[in-house]
Design an enzyme around this catalytic site. Structure first.
Site, PDB file in Angstrom:
ATOM      1  N   ARG A   1      -7.229   5.618   7.357  1.00  0.00           N
ATOM      2  CA  ARG A   1      -7.854   4.317   7.580  1.00  0.00           C
ATOM      3  C   ARG A   1      -6.953   3.214   7.056  1.00  0.00           C
ATOM      4  O   ARG A   1      -5.731   3.368   7.159  1.00  0.00           O
ATOM      5  CB  ARG A   1      -9.292   4.280   7.030  1.00  0.00           C
ATOM      6  CG  ARG A   1      -9.436   4.708   5.579  1.00  0.00           C
ATOM      7  CD  ARG A   1     -10.856   4.494   5.096  1.00  0.00           C
ATOM      8  NE  ARG A   1     -11.144   3.072   4.915  1.00  0.00           N
ATOM      9  CZ  ARG A   1     -12.359   2.574   4.732  1.00  0.00           C
ATOM     10  NH1 ARG A   1     -13.402   3.371   4.727  1.00  0.00           N
ATOM     11  NH2 ARG A   1     -12.530   1.294   4.536  1.00  0.00           N
TER      12      ARG A   1
ATOM     13  N   ALA B   1      -3.761   3.907   4.656  1.00  0.00           N
ATOM     14  CA  ALA B   1      -2.881   4.918   5.245  1.00  0.00           C
ATOM     15  C   ALA B   1      -2.181   4.351   6.486  1.00  0.00           C
ATOM     16  O   ALA B   1      -1.000   4.648   6.724  1.00  0.00           O
ATOM     17  CB  ALA B   1      -3.677   6.171   5.604  1.00  0.00           C
ATOM     18  N   HIS B   2      -2.894   3.524   7.258  1.00  0.00           N
ATOM     19  CA  HIS B   2      -2.268   2.899   8.415  1.00  0.00           C
ATOM     20  C   HIS B   2      -1.150   1.955   7.991  1.00  0.00           C
ATOM     21  O   HIS B   2      -0.085   1.920   8.591  1.00  0.00           O
ATOM     22  CB  HIS B   2      -3.322   2.162   9.253  1.00  0.00           C
ATOM     23  CG  HIS B   2      -3.940   3.040  10.291  1.00  0.00           C
ATOM     24  ND1 HIS B   2      -4.840   4.032   9.970  1.00  0.00           N
ATOM     25  CD2 HIS B   2      -3.764   3.103  11.635  1.00  0.00           C
ATOM     26  CE1 HIS B   2      -5.188   4.657  11.082  1.00  0.00           C
ATOM     27  NE2 HIS B   2      -4.556   4.125  12.100  1.00  0.00           N
ATOM     28  N   ARG B   3      -1.447   1.172   6.950  1.00  0.00           N
ATOM     29  CA  ARG B   3      -0.433   0.225   6.471  1.00  0.00           C
ATOM     30  C   ARG B   3       0.836   0.979   6.064  1.00  0.00           C
ATOM     31  O   ARG B   3       1.952   0.589   6.413  1.00  0.00           O
ATOM     32  CB  ARG B   3      -0.997  -0.580   5.293  1.00  0.00           C
ATOM     33  CG  ARG B   3      -0.020  -1.564   4.677  1.00  0.00           C
ATOM     34  CD  ARG B   3      -0.682  -2.435   3.623  1.00  0.00           C
ATOM     35  NE  ARG B   3      -1.632  -3.371   4.203  1.00  0.00           N
ATOM     36  CZ  ARG B   3      -1.294  -4.544   4.752  1.00  0.00           C
ATOM     37  NH1 ARG B   3      -0.037  -4.923   4.781  1.00  0.00           N
ATOM     38  NH2 ARG B   3      -2.200  -5.332   5.267  1.00  0.00           N
TER      39      ARG B   3
ATOM     40  N   PHE C   1       2.672   2.444   9.086  1.00  0.00           N
ATOM     41  CA  PHE C   1       3.294   1.334   9.819  1.00  0.00           C
ATOM     42  C   PHE C   1       4.591   0.915   9.132  1.00  0.00           C
ATOM     43  O   PHE C   1       5.633   0.735   9.779  1.00  0.00           O
ATOM     44  CB  PHE C   1       2.294   0.169   9.869  1.00  0.00           C
ATOM     45  CG  PHE C   1       2.750  -1.023  10.648  1.00  0.00           C
ATOM     46  CD1 PHE C   1       2.711  -1.025  12.039  1.00  0.00           C
ATOM     47  CD2 PHE C   1       3.184  -2.171   9.993  1.00  0.00           C
ATOM     48  CE1 PHE C   1       3.100  -2.142  12.763  1.00  0.00           C
ATOM     49  CE2 PHE C   1       3.583  -3.290  10.712  1.00  0.00           C
ATOM     50  CZ  PHE C   1       3.539  -3.275  12.102  1.00  0.00           C
TER      51      PHE C   1
END
Lengths: 284, 190
Positions: free
Chosen positions: B40, B43-45, B48
């Site tokens: 979420r 973890a996405h940051r 990326f």
């Protein structure tokens, strides 16, 4: 009538807060369940009925297995109504509440969802809670635990309308807020509406309105009771439906409250509550 | 347009092939089994940022299904605590980049941005919706949990979940289909 000063031990408060947050997170209130059962009878969309059935099944499983109804066990919002003739002994009131939250989220296997707003570092124990203190007459102490999920809180909005916007402006703001939220806040939702006061007072009115049993009209103001009904009907024509998958039941209820405001202002706040509407109150 | 409830659910197992992802249509009911990976906001940051720097990712996006979720802690004697989808739009800023690097399947709840809907179509990918707020029920679909990466993120760490018959519905498909829009328009009273 004079009240006797009453001592309440901080440890008693901690224990009450601990129990309230575990109960709120695992046992869906009877009012919410009854409202969802009514929604299931009303909903014409087959997908919508399937979503509502699963929501009711989930509540049964959570209660039986003592599992959180939702994995988002919320930011801990606490309302403390403190009788002016109560003396807290054996500790600090705020610290006692925070300790109850800390223990509930640890021992109750509730998710710790609180972080520093800038670094995003988790505080690891779901504190600090958001605590609203209110001084009341008498020598009782009432505590309300309201775990508030992030998804529905994120879809909430406040605005400082102009007085000329009037009641039509308020209705438009509510409908726009619910439309923009769409599927995001886990409909069917409950809409808390606060009108008047100042910016923060309107927000607090909206939040407190969510504490009423679902579907209870405003108890004293017929104008507000009528506005609630009208807005509920209007919201339920939007088509968003259970889970946002289309249908007739987008809102289970609208709860409004208001207070006088400045002659220059018309503050309005919409606090959106997901279908996992959790709040439990205990009087000590 | 397919009407979900008139169709029997489609049983699918991960990893989902590119062909399978591209063949699904908005409104299809799916029972998903196999491995899915929780990821979420944080973890996405991190993923990326890793992509921007050309660093390896903790999961192989091309064969992974990402589940926007962070479970509650696991009580003694259980496989997992309660688990369900979080709101997906917060991942929208990162999603096109992940789709460009091979991601084909995501599970969440709520609306995606027009940019993400376009990126899903361009990538031949699929966005599944799970029902929000039924996390005790959904936890019964999970048979195994394994920490994969970012342990310091606590509930937001990447975990490999083994699921059996996780009930999902296709929201956005490789043709640009959007179930939320289609169904809500059907029920809106003007």
């Amino acid at each position: 009538m004079t009240n006797l000063i009453r001592d309440i031990d901080a440890a008693t408060i901690t224990k009450a807060v601990y129990e309230l947050f575990i109960e709120a997170n695992t046992c869906l209130g009877d009012d919410v369940r009854a409202s969802l059962e009514q929604a299931l009878l009303k909903e014409a969309s087959a997908i919508g009925r399937d979503v509502l059935s699963k929501i009711l099944d989930n509540a049964r499983i959570a209660r039986q297995e003592a599992l959180p109804i939702c994995q988002d066990t919320g930011l801990a919002v606490v309302f403390v109504e403190l009788g002016q003739d109560v003396r807290i002994t054996g500790g600090d009131l705020r610290a006692a509440v925070e300790e109850g939250v800390r223990r509930a989220y640890e021992a109750g296997c509730l998710r710790k969802s609180v972080c520093d707003p800038l670094s995003r570092e988790n505080t690891q124990d779901n504190t600090p809670a958001v605590i609203h203190f209110n001084i009341i007459p008498g020598n009782s102490l009432a505590i309300t635990a309201m775990p508030k999920g992030g998804g529905s809180e994120n879809m909430s909005r406040a605005a400082m309308l102009t007085p000329s916007a009037g009641i039509e402006g308020i209705k438009k703001f509510v409908l726009d807020t619910v439309s923009l939220a769409g599927a995001n806040p886990c409909p069917p939702i409950i809409v808390g509406l606060g009108i008047g006061g100042s910016l923060e007072a309107a927000c607090l009115l909206a939040k407190k309105a969510l504490l009423r049993p679902v579907g209870t009209p405003h108890p004293t103001d017929q104008r507000l009771a009528g506005l609630e009904k009208e807005l509920e009907e209007a919201i339920n024509t939007l088509g968003i439906g259970p889970g946002g998958l289309g249908g007739q039941v987008t809102a289970l209820a609208v709860h409004a409250d208001m207070m006088p405001c400045h002659i220059a202002s018309l503050p309005v706040a919409v606090n959106i509550q997901c279908h996992v509407a959790r709040h439990v109150r205990k009087i000590l | 347009m397919s009407a979900a409830t008139e169709n029997d659910p489609i049983a699918l197992s991960t990893p989902l092939s590119a062909e399978t992802c591209a063949s699904l249509r908005a409104g299809d009911s799916v029972l998903l089994s196999g491995a899915v990976f929780t990821a979420r906001d944080m973890a996405h940051r991190r993923m990326f940022e890793a992509l921007r720097r050309g660093l390896p990712l903790p999961v192989d996006l091309s064969v992974s299904t990402l589940f926007y979720a962070a479970p509650s802690p696991t009580p003694a004697g259980r496989v997992i605590g309660s688990i369900g989808p979080t709101t997906s739009y917060r991942m929208d800023a990162f999603t096109p980049a992940l789709l460009e690097h091979g991601l084909k399947a995501m599970i969440g709840k709520g609306n995606r941005s027009p940019e993400v809907i376009d990126a899903i179509r361009n990538a031949g990918a699929v966005y599944f919706g799970a029902i929000g707020g039924i996390a005790a029920l959904l936890s019964q679909c999970v048979t195994d949990v394994e920490l994969v990466a970012y342990e310091d993120l606590g509930p937001e760490a990447i975990r490999k979940l083994t699921v059996v018959n996780l009930p999902l519905i296709v929201i956005n498909d490789a043709q640009g289909g959007d179930l939320y829009r289609a169904e809500q328009e059907k029920w809106r009273i003007l």
